[in-house]
Design a protein around this motif. Structure first.
Motif, PDB file in Angstrom:
ATOM      1  N   ALA A  54       0.837  -1.200   0.000  1.00 51.26           N
ATOM      2  CA  ALA A  54       0.000   0.000   0.000  1.00 51.26           C
ATOM      3  C   ALA A  54       0.870   1.247   0.000  1.00 51.26           C
ATOM      4  N   LYS A  55       0.418   2.249  -0.739  1.00 50.46           N
ATOM      5  CA  LYS A  55       1.049   3.566  -0.734  1.00 50.46           C
ATOM      6  C   LYS A  55       0.031   4.553  -0.173  1.00 50.46           C
ATOM      7  N   PHE A  56       0.411   5.237   0.900  1.00 50.87           N
ATOM      8  CA  PHE A  56      -0.470   6.216   1.527  1.00 50.87           C
ATOM      9  C   PHE A  56       0.031   7.624   1.228  1.00 50.87           C
ATOM     10  N   ASP A  57      -0.873   8.453   0.726  1.00 56.98           N
ATOM     11  CA  ASP A  57      -0.572   9.850   0.440  1.00 56.98           C
ATOM     12  C   ASP A  57      -1.464  10.732   1.307  1.00 56.98           C
ATOM     13  N   PHE A  58      -0.886  11.808   1.804  1.00 58.72           N
ATOM     14  CA  PHE A  58      -1.606  12.752   2.658  1.00 58.72           C
ATOM     15  C   PHE A  58      -1.565  14.115   1.978  1.00 58.72           C
ATOM     16  N   LYS A  59      -2.753  14.656   1.712  1.00 56.62           N
ATOM     17  CA  LYS A  59      -2.857  15.889   0.943  1.00 56.62           C
ATOM     18  C   LYS A  59      -3.754  16.893   1.655  1.00 56.62           C
ATOM     19  N   ARG A  60      -3.557  18.141   1.291  1.00 57.36           N
ATOM     20  CA  ARG A  60      -4.470  19.179   1.759  1.00 57.36           C
ATOM     21  C   ARG A  60      -5.821  18.951   1.094  1.00 57.36           C
ATOM     22  N   LEU A  61      -6.898  18.964   1.885  1.00 59.18           N
ATOM     23  CA  LEU A  61      -8.227  18.706   1.343  1.00 59.18           C
ATOM     24  C   LEU A  61      -8.542  19.667   0.204  1.00 59.18           C
ATOM     25  N   GLY A  62      -8.964  19.103  -0.921  1.00 56.13           N
ATOM     26  CA  GLY A  62      -9.314  19.907  -2.080  1.00 56.13           C
ATOM     27  C   GLY A  62      -8.143  20.297  -2.946  1.00 56.13           C
ATOM     28  N   SER A  63      -6.954  19.767  -2.640  1.00 53.06           N
ATOM     29  CA  SER A  63      -5.749  20.110  -3.392  1.00 53.06           C
ATOM     30  C   SER A  63      -4.981  18.841  -3.736  1.00 53.06           C
ATOM     31  N   ASP A  64      -4.197  18.908  -4.806  1.00 52.23           N
ATOM     32  CA  ASP A  64      -3.335  17.785  -5.179  1.00 52.23           C
ATOM     33  C   ASP A  64      -1.951  17.899  -4.555  1.00 52.23           C
ATOM     34  N   THR A  65      -1.743  18.924  -3.735  1.00 55.24           N
ATOM     35  CA  THR A  65      -0.439  19.120  -3.108  1.00 55.24           C
ATOM     36  C   THR A  65      -0.153  18.004  -2.114  1.00 55.24           C
ATOM     37  N   LEU A  66       0.946  17.299  -2.332  1.00 58.57           N
ATOM     38  CA  LEU A  66       1.324  16.184  -1.468  1.00 58.57           C
ATOM     39  C   LEU A  66       2.038  16.714  -0.234  1.00 58.57           C
ATOM     40  N   LEU A  67       1.516  16.377   0.950  1.00 56.68           N
ATOM     41  CA  LEU A  67       2.110  16.807   2.211  1.00 56.68           C
ATOM     42  C   LEU A  67       3.096  15.780   2.748  1.00 56.68           C
ATOM     43  N   SER A  68       2.729  14.508   2.639  1.00 57.97           N
ATOM     44  CA  SER A  68       3.570  13.419   3.126  1.00 57.97           C
ATOM     45  C   SER A  68       3.119  12.135   2.444  1.00 57.97           C
ATOM     46  N   SER A  69       4.005  11.138   2.435  1.00 56.57           N
ATOM     47  CA  SER A  69       3.687   9.886   1.755  1.00 56.57           C
ATOM     48  C   SER A  69       4.559   8.772   2.313  1.00 56.57           C
ATOM     49  N   TYR A  70       4.040   7.550   2.310  1.00 58.41           N
ATOM     50  CA  TYR A  70       4.877   6.405   2.664  1.00 58.41           C
ATOM     51  C   TYR A  70       4.327   5.130   2.040  1.00 58.41           C
ATOM     52  N   ASN A  71       5.212   4.152   1.894  1.00 60.90           N
ATOM     53  CA  ASN A  71       4.856   2.836   1.379  1.00 60.90           C
ATOM     54  C   ASN A  71       5.005   1.806   2.488  1.00 60.90           C
ATOM     55  N   THR A  72       4.113   0.836   2.512  1.00 64.36           N
ATOM     56  CA  THR A  72       4.189  -0.220   3.515  1.00 64.36           C
ATOM     57  C   THR A  72       3.479  -1.456   2.985  1.00 64.36           C
ATOM     58  N   THR A  73       3.535  -2.524   3.744  1.00 76.44           N
ATOM     59  CA  THR A  73       2.765  -3.728   3.444  1.00 76.44           C
ATOM     60  C   THR A  73       1.840  -4.000   4.617  1.00 76.44           C
ATOM     61  N   LEU A  74       0.550  -4.051   4.356  1.00 74.33           N
ATOM     62  CA  LEU A  74      -0.447  -4.294   5.392  1.00 74.33           C
ATOM     63  C   LEU A  74      -0.645  -5.799   5.553  1.00 74.33           C
ATOM     64  N   ASP A  75      -0.365  -6.295   6.743  1.00 74.92           N
ATOM     65  CA  ASP A  75      -0.491  -7.722   7.013  1.00 74.92           C
ATOM     66  C   ASP A  75      -1.908  -8.069   7.461  1.00 74.92           C
ATOM     67  N   THR A  76      -2.345  -9.260   7.114  1.00 75.56           N
ATOM     68  CA  THR A  76      -3.685  -9.715   7.465  1.00 75.56           C
ATOM     69  C   THR A  76      -3.879  -9.784   8.978  1.00 75.56           C
ATOM     70  N   LEU A  77      -5.025  -9.263   9.435  1.00 75.99           N
ATOM     71  CA  LEU A  77      -5.417  -9.306  10.839  1.00 75.99           C
ATOM     72  C   LEU A  77      -4.379  -8.679  11.763  1.00 75.99           C
ATOM     73  N   ARG A  78      -3.719  -7.639  11.291  1.00 75.35           N
ATOM     74  CA  ARG A  78      -2.818  -6.868  12.141  1.00 75.35           C
ATOM     75  C   ARG A  78      -3.340  -5.439  12.238  1.00 75.35           C
ATOM     76  N   TYR A  79      -2.777  -4.673  13.162  1.00 78.07           N
ATOM     77  CA  TYR A  79      -3.257  -3.330  13.475  1.00 78.07           C
ATOM     78  C   TYR A  79      -2.139  -2.335  13.170  1.00 78.07           C
ATOM     79  N   PHE A  80      -2.434  -1.359  12.317  1.00 75.60           N
ATOM     80  CA  PHE A  80      -1.453  -0.355  11.918  1.00 75.60           C
ATOM     81  C   PHE A  80      -1.911   1.030  12.370  1.00 75.60           C
TER      82      PHE A  80
END
Length: 253
Positions: free
Chosen positions: A100-126
């Motif tokens: 999964a790639k998570f991007d965090f943006k200002r609402l209503g804008s395409d401006t990227l504030l922060s981003s990270y890549n990870t792997t979400l494991d089954t039945l785990r808590y992130f």
């Protein structure tokens, strides 16, 4: 571009700064057991029945102090349905496991504030904590939770200092100092992800500086669920006297 009002947020919106959710470590264990039992039962009844859909559980808390709301995207899909997150709020819900790639943006804008890549494991808590300021930028701190050593008879609490530019602070539950000399962003080491066990109760939480001066305090905080898991965050803008002034935020996982 016309806004699509039919979009539905993937996450349930939890607006409270403090939440009492059931014991997540127990819930995840029960969910795992249910998934296994359901899958086995399904196979015994009919080998053609599909297995239960796998999922992971994700938690997002916004402690960033800009005045705008923040949108959260997973693999370019808006998890919040165009609503965005305000300061001090959380979103939590199920997500499909896998890369999964998570991007965090200002609402209503395409401006990227922060981003990270990870792997979400089954039945785990992130967990993901969004922090930072409009001046220095928005950052994210994310990690996979480990509830394996939690007690079913105690409450569990940890502390983060997310006030940019703050002096070292001490965290108190009642009159007991539970975490000392906490610096801004010291949590990035990962060594503060673990929890301190306390007796479940309704408590006061205080943040003080090294001289013992009280910087923030909240009373009548319910940390009363046996097995419950709580994060206490000192968050806000140093020197602010309005709704972004440094204060204590509590979250239940």
């Amino acid at each position: 571009m016309k806004k699509n009002n039919n979009r539905k947020p993937i996450f349930k919106f939890i607006k409270q700064e403090s939440m009492i959710l059931a014991k997540k470590n127990r819930i995840l264990a029960v969910l795992m057991a249910v998934a296994v039992v359901t899958g086995l039962s399904s196979c015994l009844k009919n080998n053609n029945n599909p297995a239960p859909e796998a999922f992971t559980y994700a938690f997002f808390a916004n402690l960033a102090t800009p005045t705008y709301k923040i949108s959260v995207f997973q693999n370019n899909a808006d998890l919040l349905g165009g609503e965005g997150m305000e300061f001090g709020t959380v979103r939590a819900g199920r997500l499909k496991p896998g890369p999964a790639k998570f991007d965090f943006k200002r609402l209503g804008s395409d401006t990227l504030l922060s981003s990270y890549n990870t792997t979400l494991d089954t039945l785990r808590y992130f967990s993901t904590f969004i922090y930072g300021s409009q001046t220095s930028g928005v950052e994210t701190y994310h990690f996979r939770e480990d509830f394996s050593n939690n007690s079913t008879s105690k409450a569990h609490v940890r502390f983060f200092n997310m006030v940019e530019g703050s002096e070292p602070v001490d965290f108190y539950i009642g009159e007991t100092k539970l975490s000392s000399s906490r610096m801004y962003e010291d949590f990035l080491s990962g060594s503060y992800n673990s929890f301190t066990q306390i007796d479940p109760n309704e408590v006061s939480i205080t943040v003080k500086n090294a001289a013992g001066t009280e910087l923030a305090k909240i009373s009548n905080v319910s940390l009363a669920v046996a097995g419950g898991v709580y994060t206490v965050v000192y968050a806000g803008t140093q020197g602010d006297t309005g709704n972004r002034k440094p204060a204590i935020k509590t979250f239940s996982h």
